[in-house]
Design an enzyme around this catalytic site. Structure first.
Site, PDB file in Angstrom:
ATOM      1  N   GLY A 275       0.764  -1.438   0.025  1.00 53.43           N
ATOM      2  CA  GLY A 275       0.012  -0.269   0.123  1.00 53.43           C
ATOM      3  C   GLY A 275       0.915   1.194  -0.073  1.00 53.43           C
ATOM      4  N   GLU A 317       3.955  -7.088   1.021  1.00 54.80           N
ATOM      5  CA  GLU A 317       3.527  -7.039  -0.484  1.00 54.80           C
ATOM      6  C   GLU A 317       3.402  -6.156  -1.617  1.00 54.80           C
ATOM      7  OE1 GLU A 317       0.222 -10.196  -0.003  1.00 54.80           O
ATOM      8  OE2 GLU A 317      -1.017  -8.300   0.460  1.00 54.80           O
ATOM      9  N   GLY A 319       2.739  -3.738  -4.488  1.00 54.45           N
ATOM     10  CA  GLY A 319       2.924  -3.705  -6.223  1.00 54.45           C
ATOM     11  C   GLY A 319       3.611  -2.419  -7.082  1.00 54.45           C
ATOM     12  N   ARG A 357      -7.029   3.888 -15.393  1.00 52.81           N
ATOM     13  CA  ARG A 357      -7.524   4.654 -14.031  1.00 52.81           C
ATOM     14  C   ARG A 357      -7.832   5.672 -14.103  1.00 52.81           C
ATOM     15  NH1 ARG A 357      -3.566   5.798 -11.463  1.00 52.81           N
ATOM     16  NH2 ARG A 357      -3.906   4.941  -9.082  1.00 52.81           N
ATOM     17  N   TYR A 361     -10.725   6.047 -11.628  1.00 52.41           N
ATOM     18  CA  TYR A 361     -10.448   6.486  -9.661  1.00 52.41           C
ATOM     19  C   TYR A 361     -10.206   8.031 -10.032  1.00 52.41           C
ATOM     20  CZ  TYR A 361      -8.945   1.349  -8.704  1.00 52.41           C
ATOM     21  OH  TYR A 361      -9.099   0.129  -8.701  1.00 52.41           O
ATOM     22  N   CYS A 388     -14.426   6.123 -27.508  1.00 52.23           N
ATOM     23  CA  CYS A 388     -15.751   6.594 -28.371  1.00 52.23           C
ATOM     24  C   CYS A 388     -16.854   7.000 -26.824  1.00 52.23           C
ATOM     25  CB  CYS A 388     -16.820   5.943 -29.494  1.00 52.23           C
ATOM     26  SG  CYS A 388     -18.054   6.784 -29.821  1.00 52.23           S
ATOM     27  N   GLU A 389     -15.915   7.936 -26.043  1.00 46.16           N
ATOM     28  CA  GLU A 389     -16.113   7.767 -24.885  1.00 46.16           C
ATOM     29  C   GLU A 389     -16.088   9.690 -24.226  1.00 46.16           C
ATOM     30  OE1 GLU A 389     -18.469   6.584 -21.776  1.00 46.16           O
ATOM     31  OE2 GLU A 389     -17.985   5.349 -23.157  1.00 46.16           O
ATOM     32  N   TYR A 417      -1.541  -0.988 -12.713  1.00 45.22           N
ATOM     33  CA  TYR A 417      -2.390  -1.159 -12.864  1.00 45.22           C
ATOM     34  C   TYR A 417      -2.952   0.083 -14.102  1.00 45.22           C
ATOM     35  CZ  TYR A 417      -2.860  -2.510  -8.343  1.00 45.22           C
ATOM     36  OH  TYR A 417      -2.286  -3.031  -7.231  1.00 45.22           O
TER      37      TYR A 417
END
Length: 468
Positions: A275, A317, A319, A357, A361, A388-389, A417
């Site tokens: 984290g 852990e 990442g 992302r 987010y 197309c967004e 990610y």
């Protein structure tokens, strides 16, 4: 490849270029980033616009030196600050592919996986199964079976998979001396200041047992001869800049350790999760890898000493903080649109399919023009993807020099990610990825083709259209 000099970008007066000895998570660009005599951004000794010309765009560019440096800083800091045994696990959900897993494994790290596919990838990359830990809140029978077959550690998340695994082991015919190693994940009730979707340590979470269930869980496990309980796990969230939550977590984990011991279970490992945050923009100020490891190590030692307990093997852990800064994504700028007195859009040849992302987010990123690195900033633009967004916006209010179609735009810190959450939305093929070092550049992800997009499509003959 061209000669280099360590030039500082003039763009808005900000110093983008990192120091080689820095903690990678505190930088914006990979540690090898330089500007060459063409005023081009260079990573790992390779000219970024030249890489795009050779391999196409969008292009993930992964710097091997930065990735290895992050692995070593975690590994070495744990050895320095924690007097007991320790192990760093790379949380491969951030970016799971053969090359990334193999590099992390070669630096002595284990691999944290959350699916059968990630487990299979780690195995195929040559990782020792004893250093692979399978997580997940809804593991299928097939995934549990694969984990048992490969002899990796299974992190139990809920009653269903605990009982399913126990039944699976009891149905097998092998001798009892080959039990499956398990850990138990629980929610520690610790919140941290991060995005709502990535807070996993508070009690209202889909992950892990409720702490009030632990006595019953440990009692059940103590009766399972084919399950070998080795420890406990918790994870309190992602992109965390505070150190206090993880210090608090150590005490909670050691209390859970005593609960397990009351059921005659030996706790030999405690996994504190990951984290640690990274620097996506100049406003971000995360602790260094060394500082984070120092704090969790001291907190675990203090918690065990206060209860007169032996030190367990300490696992973490990370990442994002291992892989993010090691990678940038290079795009080619295309169309531009000016909305008078509102904004200017510049469009690139990728977007939400290679980096979901921002739309998921509302994540912020820093961008530079790789072929005009030191030119002064004169424009504020919005970088739009090609999907197309309407929400396919990579960066709002990006400060850039004057750009032209064909310029190379680089988004920083895209190792985590981005590829792992990439899609084929609008049937865009996923980008290629290259690994760069001073000696060579290697393709680690082949660019998908239109044929690849159809490789799993099936058109029934009865609805096939006859060509006239």
């Amino acid at each position: 490849m061209v000669s280099t000099q360590p030039v500082i970008s003039a763009n808005s007066g900000l110093q983008y270029l990192p120091k080689m000895e820095s903690s990678p998570n505190q930088e914006l660009l990979p540690l090898t980033a330089k500007v060459n005599n063409l005023d081009h951004l260079e990573i790992g000794g390779w000219d970024v616009p030249a890489l795009v010309e050779k391999f196409g765009s969008p292009l993930y560019i992964l710097d091997e030196y930065t990735l290895r440096t992050a692995c070593r800083q975690y590994r070495d800091a744990l050895k320095q600050y924690y007097p007991g045994e320790s192990l760093v696990l790379y949380a491969s959900k951030a970016w799971s592919c053969l090359a990334v897993c193999a590099i992390c494994g070669s630096e002595g790290l284990g691999i944290d996986v959350v699916s059968g596919g990630e487990l299979y990838t780690a195995i195929q990359a040559g990782i020792n199964p004893e250093k692979i830990y399978l997580h997940g809140n809804n593991k299928s029978l097939a995934e549990l079976s694969l984990a048992v077959e490969t002899d990796c550690v299974i992190v139990i998340d809920n009653w269903l998979e605990l009982k399913t695994l126990a039944d699976l082991k009891n149905e097998q015919t092998e001798a009892l001396e080959n039990p499956t190693k398990i850990m138990v994940r629980f929610t520690p009730g610790i919140e941290c200041h991060t995005h709502e979707y990535i807070r996993t340590g508070h009690l209202d979470s889909k992950f892990g047992f409720d702490p009030n269930q632990l006595n019953d869980v440990f009692s059940f496990i103590s009766q399972q001869q084919k399950l070998s309980f080795i420890g406990i796990h918790a994870h309190i969230g992602s992109q965390i800049f505070e150190v206090q939550p993880h210090q608090d977590l150590a005490s909670v984990m050691v209390d859970a350790m005593t609960t397990a011991m009351a059921h005659n279970l030996s706790v030999t490992e405690i996994n504190m999760g990951g984290g640690l945050g990274i620097r996506y923009t100049e406003a971000d100020d995360p602790p260094s890898i060394e500082t984070w490891v120092h704090n969790i190590s001291k907190a675990m030692v203090d918690a065990c000493q206060a209860r007169q307990l032996p030190l367990p093997k300490l696992l973490c852990e990370p990442g994002r903080s291992i892989i993010s800064q090691a990678c940038v994504t290079a795009y080619t700028i295309g169309a531009q649109k000016q909305v008078p007195e509102i904004r200017t859009y510049i469009s690139v040849d990728g977007g939400m399919s290679d980096n979901p992302r921002p739309i998921t987010y509302q994540s912020l990123y820093r961008v530079v023009v790789a072929n005009k690195f030191s030119e002064p900033v004169t424009e504020t633009v919005t970088v739009a993807g090609k999907h197309c967004e309407s929400g396919d916006i990579l960066v709002k209010n990006a400060m850039l020099p004057v750009t032209q179609p064909g310029d190379c735009l680089v988004v920083m810190a895209t190792g985590a990610y981005n590829y792992s959450m990439a899609s084929n939305y609008n049937r865009l093929p996923r980008p290629a990825g290259v690994l760069v070092s001073n000696d060579e550049v290697n393709v680690i992800l082949q660019r998908e083709t239109y044929q690849d997009l159809l490789s799993h499509d099936v058109l029934p003959e009865r609805i096939a259209i006859e060509q006239s």
